[in-house]
Design a protein around this motif. Sequence first.
Motif, PDB file in Angstrom:
ATOM      1  N   ALA A  57       8.883   0.549 -28.036  1.00  0.00           N
ATOM      2  CA  ALA A  57       8.769   1.289 -26.777  1.00  0.00           C
ATOM      3  C   ALA A  57       8.711   0.321 -25.598  1.00  0.00           C
ATOM      4  O   ALA A  57       9.365   0.537 -24.568  1.00  0.00           O
ATOM      5  N   ASP A  58       7.952  -0.745 -25.743  1.00  0.00           N
ATOM      6  CA  ASP A  58       7.827  -1.731 -24.671  1.00  0.00           C
ATOM      7  C   ASP A  58       9.184  -2.363 -24.354  1.00  0.00           C
ATOM      8  O   ASP A  58       9.541  -2.527 -23.185  1.00  0.00           O
ATOM      9  N   ARG A  59       9.937  -2.691 -25.388  1.00  0.00           N
ATOM     10  CA  ARG A  59      11.273  -3.271 -25.168  1.00  0.00           C
ATOM     11  C   ARG A  59      12.193  -2.302 -24.430  1.00  0.00           C
ATOM     12  O   ARG A  59      12.939  -2.693 -23.529  1.00  0.00           O
ATOM     13  N   ALA A  60      12.151  -1.037 -24.835  1.00  0.00           N
ATOM     14  CA  ALA A  60      13.010  -0.040 -24.195  1.00  0.00           C
ATOM     15  C   ALA A  60      12.644   0.118 -22.721  1.00  0.00           C
ATOM     16  O   ALA A  60      13.525   0.137 -21.859  1.00  0.00           O
ATOM     17  N   VAL A  61      11.362   0.215 -22.434  1.00  0.00           N
ATOM     18  CA  VAL A  61      10.911   0.361 -21.047  1.00  0.00           C
ATOM     19  C   VAL A  61      11.275  -0.884 -20.245  1.00  0.00           C
ATOM     20  O   VAL A  61      11.721  -0.793 -19.102  1.00  0.00           O
ATOM     21  N   ARG A  62      11.110  -2.043 -20.843  1.00  0.00           N
ATOM     22  CA  ARG A  62      11.437  -3.308 -20.174  1.00  0.00           C
ATOM     23  C   ARG A  62      12.922  -3.369 -19.801  1.00  0.00           C
ATOM     24  O   ARG A  62      13.278  -3.827 -18.719  1.00  0.00           O
ATOM     25  N   GLU A  67      10.010  -4.045 -16.373  1.00  0.00           N
ATOM     26  CA  GLU A  67       8.584  -4.301 -16.584  1.00  0.00           C
ATOM     27  C   GLU A  67       8.148  -3.660 -17.894  1.00  0.00           C
ATOM     28  O   GLU A  67       8.683  -2.638 -18.302  1.00  0.00           O
ATOM     29  N   GLY A  68       7.159  -4.275 -18.534  1.00  0.00           N
ATOM     30  CA  GLY A  68       6.647  -3.747 -19.790  1.00  0.00           C
ATOM     31  C   GLY A  68       5.666  -2.611 -19.571  1.00  0.00           C
ATOM     32  O   GLY A  68       5.337  -2.246 -18.441  1.00  0.00           O
ATOM     33  N   LEU A  69       5.213  -2.059 -20.673  1.00  0.00           N
ATOM     34  CA  LEU A  69       4.234  -0.973 -20.640  1.00  0.00           C
ATOM     35  C   LEU A  69       2.867  -1.499 -20.218  1.00  0.00           C
ATOM     36  O   LEU A  69       2.470  -2.592 -20.615  1.00  0.00           O
ATOM     37  N   GLN A  73      -0.547   2.831 -21.452  1.00  0.00           N
ATOM     38  CA  GLN A  73       0.628   3.591 -21.878  1.00  0.00           C
ATOM     39  C   GLN A  73       1.036   3.295 -23.313  1.00  0.00           C
ATOM     40  O   GLN A  73       1.823   4.046 -23.896  1.00  0.00           O
ATOM     41  N   LYS A  74       0.543   2.221 -23.875  1.00  0.00           N
ATOM     42  CA  LYS A  74       1.042   1.755 -25.172  1.00  0.00           C
ATOM     43  C   LYS A  74       0.837   2.748 -26.300  1.00  0.00           C
ATOM     44  O   LYS A  74       1.747   2.981 -27.096  1.00  0.00           O
ATOM     45  N   ALA A  80       5.300   8.276 -29.297  1.00  0.00           N
ATOM     46  CA  ALA A  80       6.611   8.863 -28.994  1.00  0.00           C
ATOM     47  C   ALA A  80       7.692   8.241 -29.870  1.00  0.00           C
ATOM     48  O   ALA A  80       8.553   8.954 -30.409  1.00  0.00           O
ATOM     49  N   VAL A  81       7.651   6.934 -30.031  1.00  0.00           N
ATOM     50  CA  VAL A  81       8.640   6.259 -30.889  1.00  0.00           C
ATOM     51  C   VAL A  81       8.459   6.708 -32.335  1.00  0.00           C
ATOM     52  O   VAL A  81       9.436   6.993 -33.031  1.00  0.00           O
TER      53      VAL A  81
END
Length: 170
Positions: A57-62, A67-69, A73-74, A80-81
Motif C-alpha cells: 500500500a505504501d509503495r502504491a501511494v508513493r 509521499e508514503g503513508l 494510515q498504515k 485494504a490491500v
Amino acid sequence: MSHEASNVWRGVLLGAAAGLAASWAMEQYQAAASKAAEAAGQDLGGGDGDPATVQAADRAVRRVTGEGLADAQKSSAGEAVHYAFGAFLGAVYGALAEVAPAVRSGFGSIYGLVVALVADEGAVPRLRLGPGPSETPAKLQAYALSSHVAFGVSLEAARRVLSLVFGPGR
C-alpha cells in the motif's frame, strides 16, 4: 454470451465475494493462532518491519502522490490491500472452479497452499516486501502456510454457500 462464459463470470463474481469472506476468516484464524501461541509463550510476530500488505500500500501511494503513508494510515491501507488481494484471489478461484473443478481439491486447501507458495514464498521476497523462505523461521512459515490453508478452505466454503444462495443462472 455462451452458457460457459456466463458460468465463468458467475464464478468470478461469487469468487470475489467469497474471497472477501475468506480474507476475514483468515484474519480470525491468525488472531486465534497468535493468541494461542502467546498463551504458550511463543511469538508469531513477523519481525520489525511493516507487513507486506502495508508495504505494498505504501509503495502504491508513493507512486501516485510521491509521499508514503502516515503511520495512522498504515493499518487501514494494509487491510485494504489484504481484502483487495483476497477478492482477486477469490475471483480467480471462482472462475477456475467453474471450468476446472479439480481446483477445488481438498475443499480449497490446495489452492490456499498454492497461494502461500506463489505469493508469500515467491512474490513477496521478489518484490522486496518481506524476507524469503530461507530467512523466515520454520514456525512462521508453518503459521503462514496454515493461514493460507484456512483462507482456501474458507474460500471454498463461502463459494459453495453463495452458489446455493444465488443458485445456477440467477
